[in-house]
Design a protein around this motif. Structure first.
Motif, PDB file in Angstrom:
ATOM      1  N   LEU A 141       0.924  -1.193  -0.002  1.00  0.00           N
ATOM      2  CA  LEU A 141       0.093  -0.090  -0.068  1.00  0.00           C
ATOM      3  C   LEU A 141       0.956   1.216  -0.080  1.00  0.00           C
ATOM      4  N   THR A 142       0.631   2.129  -0.892  1.00  0.00           N
ATOM      5  CA  THR A 142       1.468   3.354  -1.158  1.00  0.00           C
ATOM      6  C   THR A 142       0.605   4.627  -0.956  1.00  0.00           C
ATOM      7  N   VAL A 143       0.694   5.447   0.068  1.00  0.00           N
ATOM      8  CA  VAL A 143       0.024   6.547   0.222  1.00  0.00           C
ATOM      9  C   VAL A 143       0.841   7.855   0.259  1.00  0.00           C
ATOM     10  N   GLN A 144       0.586   8.839  -0.517  1.00  0.00           N
ATOM     11  CA  GLN A 144       1.312   9.976  -0.635  1.00  0.00           C
ATOM     12  C   GLN A 144       0.612  11.183  -0.553  1.00  0.00           C
ATOM     13  N   GLU A 145       1.055  12.233   0.227  1.00  0.00           N
ATOM     14  CA  GLU A 145       0.243  13.369   0.405  1.00  0.00           C
ATOM     15  C   GLU A 145       0.080  14.093  -0.924  1.00  0.00           C
ATOM     16  N   ALA A 146      -0.899  14.737  -1.221  1.00  0.00           N
ATOM     17  CA  ALA A 146      -1.401  15.288  -2.266  1.00  0.00           C
ATOM     18  C   ALA A 146      -0.945  16.669  -2.668  1.00  0.00           C
ATOM     19  N   THR A 147       0.091  16.810  -2.161  1.00  0.00           N
ATOM     20  CA  THR A 147       0.938  18.184  -2.518  1.00  0.00           C
ATOM     21  C   THR A 147       2.341  17.765  -3.323  1.00  0.00           C
ATOM     22  N   VAL A 152       5.722  10.075   1.376  1.00  0.00           N
ATOM     23  CA  VAL A 152       5.329   9.116   0.954  1.00  0.00           C
ATOM     24  C   VAL A 152       5.432   7.931   2.061  1.00  0.00           C
ATOM     25  N   SER A 153       4.153   6.950   2.214  1.00  0.00           N
ATOM     26  CA  SER A 153       4.427   5.804   3.114  1.00  0.00           C
ATOM     27  C   SER A 153       4.128   4.626   2.221  1.00  0.00           C
ATOM     28  N   ARG A 154       4.831   3.706   2.684  1.00  0.00           N
ATOM     29  CA  ARG A 154       4.686   2.217   2.017  1.00  0.00           C
ATOM     30  C   ARG A 154       4.291   1.260   3.262  1.00  0.00           C
ATOM     31  N   THR A 155       3.306   0.693   2.951  1.00  0.00           N
ATOM     32  CA  THR A 155       2.936  -0.558   3.995  1.00  0.00           C
ATOM     33  C   THR A 155       2.986  -1.820   3.075  1.00  0.00           C
ATOM     34  N   GLU A 156       4.081  -2.735   3.619  1.00  0.00           N
ATOM     35  CA  GLU A 156       4.435  -4.028   2.637  1.00  0.00           C
ATOM     36  C   GLU A 156       4.099  -5.449   3.627  1.00  0.00           C
ATOM     37  N   VAL A 157       3.476  -6.269   2.922  1.00  0.00           N
ATOM     38  CA  VAL A 157       3.367  -7.542   3.611  1.00  0.00           C
ATOM     39  C   VAL A 157       3.740  -8.634   2.786  1.00  0.00           C
ATOM     40  N   ASN A 158       4.684  -9.266   3.123  1.00  0.00           N
ATOM     41  CA  ASN A 158       4.962 -10.702   2.154  1.00  0.00           C
ATOM     42  C   ASN A 158       5.250 -11.966   3.163  1.00  0.00           C
ATOM     43  N   GLY A 159       5.059 -12.875   2.396  1.00  0.00           N
ATOM     44  CA  GLY A 159       5.269 -14.090   3.275  1.00  0.00           C
ATOM     45  C   GLY A 159       4.438 -15.497   2.145  1.00  0.00           C
ATOM     46  N   VAL A 160       5.032 -16.694   2.422  1.00  0.00           N
ATOM     47  CA  VAL A 160       4.350 -18.001   2.231  1.00  0.00           C
ATOM     48  C   VAL A 160       3.823 -18.531   3.065  1.00  0.00           C
TER      49      VAL A 160
END
Length: 242
Positions: A141-147, A152-160
């Motif tokens: 999930l990438t969230v960036q301020e609209a200015t 910018v913030s990135r939330t990452e989940v990975n796994g098997v």
């Protein structure tokens, strides 16, 4: 987790001798899934509502699947499935999220690749499959301020993730019509993942058509990042069987 995998594996070994395909079988299909999203994401303890704050909406959903069945009773059959979901939106944060405030633009990319090993417990007008799925989950999930030059913030989940697999189908004799459902699920130590499908199917020669409903949920934590989401909606698919 290890105890769960061992228990599932033992169940598969018990089920293995009961049924197997009479001949070799191969099938592949592609589907369109009209899914709605709800839930939240977490970053270092901060939470954001994906639907109400980020206003994410579906841009594209791709799903491909294939399976291979054989008449050797000891060896499991193999099923592959790939799902990719892309959603984007523009919204406004009601509270601070990972140092971000105010209006934001967001994008969620979620992909998963399943390898399922299963046995046919029943194979007549009532079909029942049991197995194990290894799901390679990759979400960002990438969230960036609209200015201009916004944070910018990135939330990452990975796994098997290992999951139990169950599929059932009821064929209406001499019609080509059947009703069925499939499920992958696991719950362990606060994390849970499930994926349910219910469908109606029509087969004509090599052509296989399906329509139904799919519901998927992911509550998964990876270090300081977390996704707790649900997706659900109708789907249609077309494929070939040999």
């Amino acid at each position: 987790m290890r105890k769960l995998i061992i228990a599932m594996g033992g169940s598969l070994m018990i089920a293995a001798p009961f049924a197997s395909a009479d001949v070799l079988g191969v099938a592949a299909n592609i589907s369109y899934w009209d899914s709605d999203l709800s839930g939240e994401a977490g970053k270092k303890g901060d939470l954001v509502d994906l639907e109400n704050e980020l206003d994410l909406d579906s841009d594209s959903t791709a799903n491909l699947s294939a399976y291979f069945e054989h008449p050797v009773p000891v060896l499991p059959n193999v099923r592959l499935n790939y799902t990719r979901i892309e959603q984007s939106g523009s919204g406004e944060l009601s509270t601070q999220f990972d140092l971000l405030n105010g209006p934001v633009d967001s994008e969620l990319e979620l992909s998963q690749f399943d390898v399922t090993l299963y046995y046919e417990v029943l194979d007549n007008w009532v079909n029942l499959d049991l197995g194990l799925t290894a799901r390679d989950l990759d979400g960002e999930l990438t969230v960036q301020e609209a200015t201009l030059g916004g944070e910018v913030s990135r939330t990452e989940v990975n796994g098997v993730i290992p999951m139990g697999y169950l599929a059932a189908r009821f064929d209406l004799p001499l019609t080509g019509v059947s009703l069925g459902g499939e499920a992958n699920l696991i719950s362990f130590d606060g994390d849970s993942v499930y994926d349910y499908t219910a469908y109606g199917q029509y087969e004509l020669s090599l052509l296989q058509l399906r329509a139904g409903y799919r519901q998927m949920g992911i509550d998964y934590e990876d270090s300081d990042d977390r996704l707790d989401i649900e997706l659900g909606g109708p789907f249609v698919s077309a494929g070939l069987t040999f």
